[in-house]
Design a protein around this motif. Sequence first.
Motif, PDB file in Angstrom:
ATOM      1  N   ARG A 342      34.985  37.356  34.261  1.00  0.00           N
ATOM      2  CA  ARG A 342      34.910  37.609  32.959  1.00  0.00           C
ATOM      3  C   ARG A 342      34.388  39.146  32.675  1.00  0.00           C
ATOM      4  O   ARG A 342      33.477  40.050  33.384  1.00  0.00           O
ATOM      5  CB  ARG A 342      33.813  36.967  32.195  1.00  0.00           C
ATOM      6  CG  ARG A 342      33.530  37.316  30.779  1.00  0.00           C
ATOM      7  CD  ARG A 342      32.380  36.363  30.159  1.00  0.00           C
ATOM      8  NE  ARG A 342      32.246  36.133  28.778  1.00  0.00           N
ATOM      9  CZ  ARG A 342      31.842  37.380  27.968  1.00  0.00           C
ATOM     10  NH1 ARG A 342      31.126  37.934  28.425  1.00  0.00           N
ATOM     11  NH2 ARG A 342      31.849  37.002  26.557  1.00  0.00           N
ATOM     12  N   VAL A 343      35.362  40.151  32.096  1.00  0.00           N
ATOM     13  CA  VAL A 343      35.351  41.406  32.093  1.00  0.00           C
ATOM     14  C   VAL A 343      34.991  41.693  30.552  1.00  0.00           C
ATOM     15  O   VAL A 343      35.739  41.158  29.795  1.00  0.00           O
ATOM     16  CB  VAL A 343      36.799  41.916  32.476  1.00  0.00           C
ATOM     17  CG1 VAL A 343      36.743  43.676  32.594  1.00  0.00           C
ATOM     18  CG2 VAL A 343      36.905  41.423  33.951  1.00  0.00           C
ATOM     19  N   VAL A 344      34.032  42.728  30.431  1.00  0.00           N
ATOM     20  CA  VAL A 344      33.698  43.112  29.055  1.00  0.00           C
ATOM     21  C   VAL A 344      33.670  44.897  29.183  1.00  0.00           C
ATOM     22  O   VAL A 344      33.097  45.465  29.986  1.00  0.00           O
ATOM     23  CB  VAL A 344      32.326  43.004  28.748  1.00  0.00           C
ATOM     24  CG1 VAL A 344      31.900  43.343  27.293  1.00  0.00           C
ATOM     25  CG2 VAL A 344      32.211  41.202  28.481  1.00  0.00           C
ATOM     26  N   PHE A 345      34.460  45.393  28.282  1.00  0.00           N
ATOM     27  CA  PHE A 345      34.349  46.870  27.965  1.00  0.00           C
ATOM     28  C   PHE A 345      33.399  47.043  26.688  1.00  0.00           C
ATOM     29  O   PHE A 345      34.040  46.871  25.548  1.00  0.00           O
ATOM     30  CB  PHE A 345      35.831  47.471  27.848  1.00  0.00           C
ATOM     31  CG  PHE A 345      36.641  47.461  29.084  1.00  0.00           C
ATOM     32  CD1 PHE A 345      36.783  48.504  29.785  1.00  0.00           C
ATOM     33  CD2 PHE A 345      37.204  46.215  29.743  1.00  0.00           C
ATOM     34  CE1 PHE A 345      37.691  48.804  30.880  1.00  0.00           C
ATOM     35  CE2 PHE A 345      38.247  46.527  30.625  1.00  0.00           C
ATOM     36  CZ  PHE A 345      38.199  47.629  31.387  1.00  0.00           C
ATOM     37  N   LEU A 376      36.163  45.409  24.471  1.00  0.00           N
ATOM     38  CA  LEU A 376      37.097  44.491  24.805  1.00  0.00           C
ATOM     39  C   LEU A 376      36.181  43.303  25.755  1.00  0.00           C
ATOM     40  O   LEU A 376      35.656  43.712  26.562  1.00  0.00           O
ATOM     41  CB  LEU A 376      38.087  45.160  25.569  1.00  0.00           C
ATOM     42  CG  LEU A 376      39.460  43.972  26.267  1.00  0.00           C
ATOM     43  CD1 LEU A 376      39.969  43.526  25.027  1.00  0.00           C
ATOM     44  CD2 LEU A 376      40.289  44.789  27.159  1.00  0.00           C
ATOM     45  N   VAL A 377      36.602  42.235  25.254  1.00  0.00           N
ATOM     46  CA  VAL A 377      36.176  40.961  25.986  1.00  0.00           C
ATOM     47  C   VAL A 377      37.439  40.370  26.734  1.00  0.00           C
ATOM     48  O   VAL A 377      38.216  39.918  25.770  1.00  0.00           O
ATOM     49  CB  VAL A 377      35.112  40.104  25.080  1.00  0.00           C
ATOM     50  CG1 VAL A 377      34.645  38.978  25.870  1.00  0.00           C
ATOM     51  CG2 VAL A 377      34.069  40.845  24.593  1.00  0.00           C
ATOM     52  N   VAL A 378      37.217  40.156  27.835  1.00  0.00           N
ATOM     53  CA  VAL A 378      38.518  39.360  28.644  1.00  0.00           C
ATOM     54  C   VAL A 378      37.619  38.161  29.181  1.00  0.00           C
ATOM     55  O   VAL A 378      36.866  38.282  30.387  1.00  0.00           O
ATOM     56  CB  VAL A 378      39.065  40.228  29.470  1.00  0.00           C
ATOM     57  CG1 VAL A 378      40.133  39.381  30.535  1.00  0.00           C
ATOM     58  CG2 VAL A 378      39.778  41.498  29.027  1.00  0.00           C
ATOM     59  N   ARG A 411      29.799  50.993  29.217  1.00  0.00           N
ATOM     60  CA  ARG A 411      29.770  50.450  30.333  1.00  0.00           C
ATOM     61  C   ARG A 411      30.602  49.114  30.386  1.00  0.00           C
ATOM     62  O   ARG A 411      31.302  48.747  29.550  1.00  0.00           O
ATOM     63  CB  ARG A 411      28.359  49.574  30.593  1.00  0.00           C
ATOM     64  CG  ARG A 411      27.942  48.733  29.564  1.00  0.00           C
ATOM     65  CD  ARG A 411      26.747  48.014  30.025  1.00  0.00           C
ATOM     66  NE  ARG A 411      26.455  46.806  29.329  1.00  0.00           N
ATOM     67  CZ  ARG A 411      25.672  45.823  29.738  1.00  0.00           C
ATOM     68  NH1 ARG A 411      25.076  45.862  30.954  1.00  0.00           N
ATOM     69  NH2 ARG A 411      25.412  44.612  28.824  1.00  0.00           N
ATOM     70  N   ILE A 412      31.006  48.992  31.846  1.00  0.00           N
ATOM     71  CA  ILE A 412      31.941  47.874  32.174  1.00  0.00           C
ATOM     72  C   ILE A 412      31.271  46.831  32.937  1.00  0.00           C
ATOM     73  O   ILE A 412      30.704  47.326  33.812  1.00  0.00           O
ATOM     74  CB  ILE A 412      33.288  48.159  32.589  1.00  0.00           C
ATOM     75  CG1 ILE A 412      33.959  49.469  32.007  1.00  0.00           C
ATOM     76  CG2 ILE A 412      34.244  47.209  33.110  1.00  0.00           C
ATOM     77  CD1 ILE A 412      35.158  50.107  32.984  1.00  0.00           C
ATOM     78  N   THR A 542      41.344  36.107  36.217  1.00  0.00           N
ATOM     79  CA  THR A 542      41.562  37.174  35.098  1.00  0.00           C
ATOM     80  C   THR A 542      42.804  38.407  35.473  1.00  0.00           C
ATOM     81  O   THR A 542      42.633  38.663  36.760  1.00  0.00           O
ATOM     82  CB  THR A 542      40.348  37.787  34.835  1.00  0.00           C
ATOM     83  OG1 THR A 542      39.116  36.957  34.675  1.00  0.00           O
ATOM     84  CG2 THR A 542      40.562  38.801  33.784  1.00  0.00           C
ATOM     85  N   SER A 543      43.449  38.327  34.553  1.00  0.00           N
ATOM     86  CA  SER A 543      44.695  39.587  35.005  1.00  0.00           C
ATOM     87  C   SER A 543      44.765  40.688  34.007  1.00  0.00           C
ATOM     88  O   SER A 543      44.693  40.147  32.943  1.00  0.00           O
ATOM     89  CB  SER A 543      46.017  38.674  35.071  1.00  0.00           C
ATOM     90  OG  SER A 543      45.922  37.521  36.186  1.00  0.00           O
ATOM     91  N   PHE A 544      44.982  41.807  34.614  1.00  0.00           N
ATOM     92  CA  PHE A 544      45.499  42.944  33.350  1.00  0.00           C
ATOM     93  C   PHE A 544      46.774  43.292  33.950  1.00  0.00           C
ATOM     94  O   PHE A 544      47.121  43.450  35.095  1.00  0.00           O
ATOM     95  CB  PHE A 544      44.391  43.827  33.659  1.00  0.00           C
ATOM     96  CG  PHE A 544      43.255  43.694  33.245  1.00  0.00           C
ATOM     97  CD1 PHE A 544      42.801  44.061  31.950  1.00  0.00           C
ATOM     98  CD2 PHE A 544      42.065  42.974  33.921  1.00  0.00           C
ATOM     99  CE1 PHE A 544      41.470  43.927  31.503  1.00  0.00           C
ATOM    100  CE2 PHE A 544      40.937  42.816  33.658  1.00  0.00           C
ATOM    101  CZ  PHE A 544      40.569  43.348  32.249  1.00  0.00           C
TER     102      PHE A 544
END
Length: 592
Positions: A342-345, A376-378, A411-412, A542-544
Amino acid sequence: MSFGKTAWRLLTLLRPLRPLWGVGVLGLASIVLNVTGPLLLGRATDLVVTGAITRPEQGIDGRALSLTLLSALAVYAGSATFWILQRRYTTRLVQGVIFHLRREVEEKLGRLPVPYFDRQPRGEVLSRTTNDVDNLAQSMQQSIGQITNSTFLIAGTLGMMFWISPLLAAVALVTVPLSVQLTRVAGRRAQVEFARQWQATGELNAHVEEAYTGHTLITAYGRGEESAESFREHNTRLYHSSARAQFVSGIIGPATGLAGNLGYVLVAVVGGLQLAAGGLTVGAVQAFIQYSREFGGPLTALAGLAGVIQSGVASGARVLDLLDAEEEPPDPPGTAAPTRGRVVFDTVSFSYGPATPNPSRPAVREPERVIRDLSLVVEPGSTVAVVGPTGAGKTTLVNLLMRFYDVTDGRITVDGVDIRDTRRDTLRAATGMVPQDNWLFGGTIRDNIAYGRTGATAADVEAAARAAHADHFIRTLSHGYDTVIDQDGGALSAGERQLITIARAVLADPVILVLDEATSSVDTRTELLIQQALTRARRNRTSFVIAHRLSTIRQADLILMLQDGTITEQGTHEELLAANGPYAALHTHPTP
């Protein structure tokens, strides 16, 4: 860094390995025996003169003469033995220092941040780690023992000269200030020229490395003559700086030699007058002249070493500059590796450095922000595609996620933990990346794919290659997976090299997968096959995805339209087309 500070730091590199005084002890023993030789030879001369001229009735004392000559022979043999031992000791000392210095440089390169290599031409870095280190080794090898021996020899011969005749010793010293002044003036000039020489060497290496790696492009655009002209300019600059450095350092020896010869003539004249007046014996004059010659020799040798020392210190300063470069900040204590993805910008901003002036404060240059207040929330397992014009900040977004750069503001977080609180190796081990510029190293294809995961078996490698649709073309090669390629991929096409890098990422089995234009070098049919493989590879992770071809991101869970470092649109492919905004315009009229 000044010459003195640089030279002192280089000398401190010697201390941890072997006692530097060992060079001095062996050198002192050699010099003490060496300066005793002329005294014994002078005594032998007096024995001959006394027996043949002064007292012919008594004759030459053969026994005393033989003992004196044998003593002189033993003294010179002992001096040579200690000199050889000193050379061996010095060689092992210097080579040990360079061995450890090369290791320090290699370890330093591993600790330097990505921005350092972005700012430095690769040829310049290579020049510092190879040419400058080698030149430093040669300079230390030539100078350390020579300086020690010359210093002791000057002190020893000067002492013996004053013991024989204070007047002649004073005459011999008349030209020393002239020699010292010539060495100082020329040495200062040589230091500047040698610094320019090694700077020009680094620039030339950078150009050659660039021209070699870009040879195909240079040929395709017919820029061979321009590249050759650029080489001639760099080569000419190096020629002139090297010629000036060698000329300035080269005149030191002849100049001091001329001053020494003037002193030698004065000693011969005054010594002859003292001999005629009966103040000295023939053997004493002979010994003194021999000492005066040996006194001038080390002065000339030290002057000749000035160029070598200046060149070595100039190279040493460049190596120390690399070792002093700012490293990546230390990692925090170990944290658990990401498992969900889970990635959050969180209001992330980033700038590479000062670029544009602030109109309200002209004297203050504020950094130009490439990413501006991006949030951004992934969610775990989702696929996020990032599109936008060139320079919008797409690759920068990936660099921030991988911590190649740290955010300027905001932060990330990954799984709720700020990535700045996670060890870099832990974060990157959980992240697989296929960069836009594929990278291979010299070795077999199997080794290149296995680079993605430590301990991967041959079956794992082949399974990853099949998933990336690389297995077929690999098996058509003469040695299959054992085919050896170089860092440029040898005869492999750009698309084939890209397939290998994709197979490497598939083998890594990361929590987060980053694809930066991963299919830009393959044909449409292969791209569709890879997309199917990557769809399977992205499952449960999770993919970018960064892509210019919008057809490759239709199935993404979220598409971000990035412009000037900000998100202008986001949604699914259908939602963004329906919004009829920048994404729809890009879809209808894609940029080349």
